[in-house]
Design a protein around this motif. Structure first.
Motif, mmCIF file in Angstrom:
data_model
loop_
_atom_site.group_PDB
_atom_site.id
_atom_site.type_symbol
_atom_site.label_atom_id
_atom_site.label_comp_id
_atom_site.label_asym_id
_atom_site.label_seq_id
_atom_site.Cartn_x
_atom_site.Cartn_y
_atom_site.Cartn_z
ATOM 1 N N ASP A 12 0.835 -1.202 0.000
ATOM 2 C CA ASP A 12 0.000 0.000 0.000
ATOM 3 C C ASP A 12 0.869 1.251 0.000
ATOM 4 O OD1 ASP A 12 -2.657 -1.164 0.165
ATOM 5 O OD2 ASP A 12 -2.165 -1.747 2.210
ATOM 6 N N LEU A 13 1.873 1.249 0.819
ATOM 7 C CA LEU A 13 2.732 2.434 0.924
ATOM 8 C C LEU A 13 3.501 2.669 -0.368
ATOM 9 C CD1 LEU A 13 4.046 1.951 4.575
ATOM 10 C CD2 LEU A 13 2.222 3.453 3.772
ATOM 11 N N LYS A 14 3.953 1.585 -0.976
ATOM 12 C CA LYS A 14 4.683 1.713 -2.244
ATOM 13 C C LYS A 14 3.777 2.311 -3.326
ATOM 14 C CE LYS A 14 8.115 1.205 -5.016
ATOM 15 N NZ LYS A 14 9.113 2.265 -4.891
ATOM 16 N N ILE A 15 2.547 1.826 -3.358
ATOM 17 C CA ILE A 15 1.596 2.337 -4.352
ATOM 18 C C ILE A 15 1.307 3.817 -4.097
ATOM 19 C CG2 ILE A 15 -0.798 2.185 -5.138
ATOM 20 C CD1 ILE A 15 -0.592 -0.879 -4.697
ATOM 21 N N LEU A 16 1.095 4.165 -2.842
ATOM 22 C CA LEU A 16 0.857 5.576 -2.509
ATOM 23 C C LEU A 16 2.009 6.444 -2.975
ATOM 24 C CD1 LEU A 16 -0.670 5.547 1.085
ATOM 25 C CD2 LEU A 16 -1.773 6.281 -1.030
ATOM 26 N N GLN A 17 3.194 5.996 -2.661
ATOM 27 C CA GLN A 17 4.396 6.730 -3.049
ATOM 28 C C GLN A 17 4.447 6.948 -4.563
ATOM 29 O OE1 GLN A 17 8.092 4.508 -2.276
ATOM 30 N NE2 GLN A 17 8.493 6.028 -0.681
ATOM 31 N N GLU A 18 4.168 5.904 -5.294
ATOM 32 C CA GLU A 18 4.184 5.998 -6.756
ATOM 33 C C GLU A 18 3.122 6.954 -7.262
ATOM 34 O OE1 GLU A 18 6.062 4.872 -9.125
ATOM 35 O OE2 GLU A 18 7.435 3.687 -7.918
ATOM 36 N N LEU A 19 1.936 6.902 -6.669
ATOM 37 C CA LEU A 19 0.851 7.745 -7.154
ATOM 38 C C LEU A 19 1.054 9.201 -6.763
ATOM 39 C CD1 LEU A 19 -2.290 5.507 -6.610
ATOM 40 C CD2 LEU A 19 -1.057 5.976 -8.738
ATOM 41 N N VAL A 20 1.651 9.433 -5.611
ATOM 42 C CA VAL A 20 1.966 10.813 -5.241
ATOM 43 C C VAL A 20 2.956 11.389 -6.254
ATOM 44 C CG1 VAL A 20 3.153 12.265 -3.553
ATOM 45 C CG2 VAL A 20 1.477 10.576 -2.783
ATOM 46 N N ALA A 21 3.934 10.581 -6.625
ATOM 47 C CA ALA A 21 4.945 11.050 -7.574
ATOM 48 C C ALA A 21 4.361 11.243 -8.971
ATOM 49 C CB ALA A 21 6.113 10.065 -7.626
ATOM 50 N N LYS A 29 1.277 -0.150 -16.171
ATOM 51 C CA LYS A 29 2.683 0.257 -16.143
ATOM 52 C C LYS A 29 3.231 0.282 -14.722
ATOM 53 C CE LYS A 29 2.942 2.788 -20.469
ATOM 54 N NZ LYS A 29 2.318 3.961 -21.129
ATOM 55 N N LEU A 30 2.439 0.838 -13.830
ATOM 56 C CA LEU A 30 2.857 0.887 -12.433
ATOM 57 C C LEU A 30 3.067 -0.515 -11.874
ATOM 58 C CD1 LEU A 30 3.203 2.022 -9.600
ATOM 59 C CD2 LEU A 30 0.757 2.393 -9.487
ATOM 60 N N SER A 31 2.170 -1.420 -12.215
ATOM 61 C CA SER A 31 2.299 -2.769 -11.657
ATOM 62 C C SER A 31 3.529 -3.478 -12.205
ATOM 63 C CB SER A 31 1.029 -3.581 -11.912
ATOM 64 O OG SER A 31 0.851 -3.803 -13.289
ATOM 65 N N LYS A 32 3.864 -3.206 -13.463
ATOM 66 C CA LYS A 32 5.109 -3.781 -13.978
ATOM 67 C C LYS A 32 6.310 -3.199 -13.234
ATOM 68 C CE LYS A 32 3.057 -4.857 -18.278
ATOM 69 N NZ LYS A 32 2.262 -4.027 -19.196
ATOM 70 N N LYS A 33 6.268 -1.876 -13.041
ATOM 71 C CA LYS A 33 7.401 -1.221 -12.389
ATOM 72 C C LYS A 33 7.693 -1.789 -11.005
ATOM 73 C CE LYS A 33 7.221 3.280 -12.425
ATOM 74 N NZ LYS A 33 7.190 4.733 -12.026
ATOM 75 N N ILE A 34 6.627 -2.038 -10.244
ATOM 76 C CA ILE A 34 6.848 -2.535 -8.884
ATOM 77 C C ILE A 34 6.704 -4.053 -8.817
ATOM 78 C CG2 ILE A 34 6.090 -0.351 -7.882
ATOM 79 C CD1 ILE A 34 3.437 -1.573 -7.200
ATOM 80 N N ASP A 35 6.515 -4.663 -9.979
ATOM 81 C CA ASP A 35 6.485 -6.118 -10.076
ATOM 82 C C ASP A 35 5.413 -6.750 -9.186
ATOM 83 O OD1 ASP A 35 7.447 -8.490 -11.213
ATOM 84 O OD2 ASP A 35 8.626 -8.937 -9.423
ATOM 85 N N VAL A 40 -3.981 -6.917 -8.491
ATOM 86 C CA VAL A 40 -3.747 -6.537 -7.104
ATOM 87 C C VAL A 40 -3.626 -5.025 -6.975
ATOM 88 C CG1 VAL A 40 -2.155 -6.706 -5.165
ATOM 89 C CG2 VAL A 40 -2.661 -8.719 -6.550
ATOM 90 N N VAL A 41 -2.909 -4.414 -7.911
ATOM 91 C CA VAL A 41 -2.756 -2.966 -7.836
ATOM 92 C C VAL A 41 -4.109 -2.284 -8.002
ATOM 93 C CG1 VAL A 41 -1.607 -0.947 -8.804
ATOM 94 C CG2 VAL A 41 -0.384 -3.122 -8.639
ATOM 95 N N TYR A 42 -4.914 -2.784 -8.921
ATOM 96 C CA TYR A 42 -6.261 -2.234 -9.065
ATOM 97 C C TYR A 42 -7.030 -2.309 -7.750
ATOM 98 C CZ TYR A 42 -6.527 -1.517 -14.125
ATOM 99 O OH TYR A 42 -6.350 -1.044 -15.394
ATOM 100 N N SER A 43 -7.029 -3.476 -7.131
ATOM 101 C CA SER A 43 -7.872 -3.604 -5.935
ATOM 102 C C SER A 43 -7.290 -2.834 -4.751
ATOM 103 C CB SER A 43 -8.108 -5.072 -5.585
ATOM 104 O OG SER A 43 -6.890 -5.730 -5.380
ATOM 105 N N ARG A 44 -5.970 -2.740 -4.681
ATOM 106 C CA ARG A 44 -5.380 -1.952 -3.596
ATOM 107 C C ARG A 44 -5.723 -0.474 -3.728
ATOM 108 N NH1 ARG A 44 -1.764 -4.128 0.052
ATOM 109 N NH2 ARG A 44 -1.726 -6.386 -0.178
ATOM 110 N N ILE A 45 -5.644 0.023 -4.934
ATOM 111 C CA ILE A 45 -5.952 1.448 -5.127
ATOM 112 C C ILE A 45 -7.416 1.711 -4.799
ATOM 113 C CG2 ILE A 45 -6.146 3.310 -6.828
ATOM 114 C CD1 ILE A 45 -3.634 2.192 -8.173
#
Lengths: 152, 152
Positions: A12-21, A29-35, A40-45
């Motif tokens: 969650d924190l990693k995703i937040l960090q990415e979205l803030v940036a 693309k984001l999910s590939k970047k953080i592997d 999962v990224v969809y549902s976490r967001i």
DNA sequence: ATTGAAACAACTTGCAG
DNA sequence: CTGCAAGTTGTTTCAAT
């Protein structure tokens, strides 16, 4: 609040960090970047939005390019019986960007922007100063400003 | 700056307003909402980004849900010969969110967040107060805070 | 909660007018 | 700036884990 404080894991924190940036990057693309699996990224967001941890998707605007070239903090002291109406009055001023009710020497600290020193002076003396209940103001013109994102 | 101030028409401002309110809406949807050809909205947004009027796409995070339940402004006075290193030192503190170099009673106004009053006290007395060149601090704990977007 | 893939829907670009 | 077609990409859903 502490009682409503959601448990956030590393992802969650990693995703937040990415979205803030950069919230314009696509989720695949984001999910590939953080592997991490795209689903999962969809549902976490979605969960972060549902919980209100993400308050909104927005853009940061360079206000100096909109003509707001001057900014200042103003400490305000009020008649304590009129605090609430002063707060409402201050928030009704278009140039005001932030208002904090504080402990200490001032009752409020107000951050505002103006299109020049003359307008700044006008806002402080004619708009803030004229609000019923405002007893004293003290101005801190910002000569230089730096900001950082949230600590995630 | 004034010399770099781009001429923005009503449409640019309308788009900015919409994106500040919600940058996750798709451009086709946004263009329908404001009744402007999709291609135009695409090219306007690209221009706004190119000119730096849109600084970035981001998300607003509710920091209280990340545990940062206390916020404060701190006025800081420095040895004027050490202003620059003090600024760097303050910006290096993780809890600091904004720093403004100001006119008036203080040299800097610092906005910061902490996970409790104890941590706030620790940041101010141990981190800010210990920076070489810091002579005096004055704390304004924020009891309540309101903010508004840019005036567009 | 996570995975992976399929089916579906939507966005983005380029271009002629 | 307009409108559309073609190409690309994102999003939802779901069965299985």
């Amino acid at each position: 609040m502490d009682v409503n404080m959601a448990k956030l894991d590393e992802l969650d924190l990693k995703i937040l960090q990415e979205l803030v940036a950069d919230s314009s990057q696509s989720i695949p693309k984001l999910s590939k970047k953080i592997d991490v699996n795209t689903s999962v990224v969809y549902s976490r967001i979605k969960r972060l939005v549902r919980r209100g941890i993400i308050k909104r998707f927005t853009v940061e605007v360079d206000e100096s390019q909109l003509g707001y070239t001057v900014s200042a903090y103003v400490g305000v002291n009020t008649d304590s019986k009129k605090r609430d109406s002063v707060r409402t009055g201050i928030m009704g001023i278009p140039e005001v960007r932030e208002l904090a009710e504080v402990t200490g020497r001032f009752d409020f600290l107000v951050f505002l922007r103006a299109k020049g020193l003359e307008e700044l002076h006008n806002v402080i003396s004619q708009k803030i100063g004229m609000i019923d209940g405002v007893e004293h103001t003290e101005t801190f013109i910002s000569m230089r400003q730096e900001s950082k994102g949230p600590e995630i």
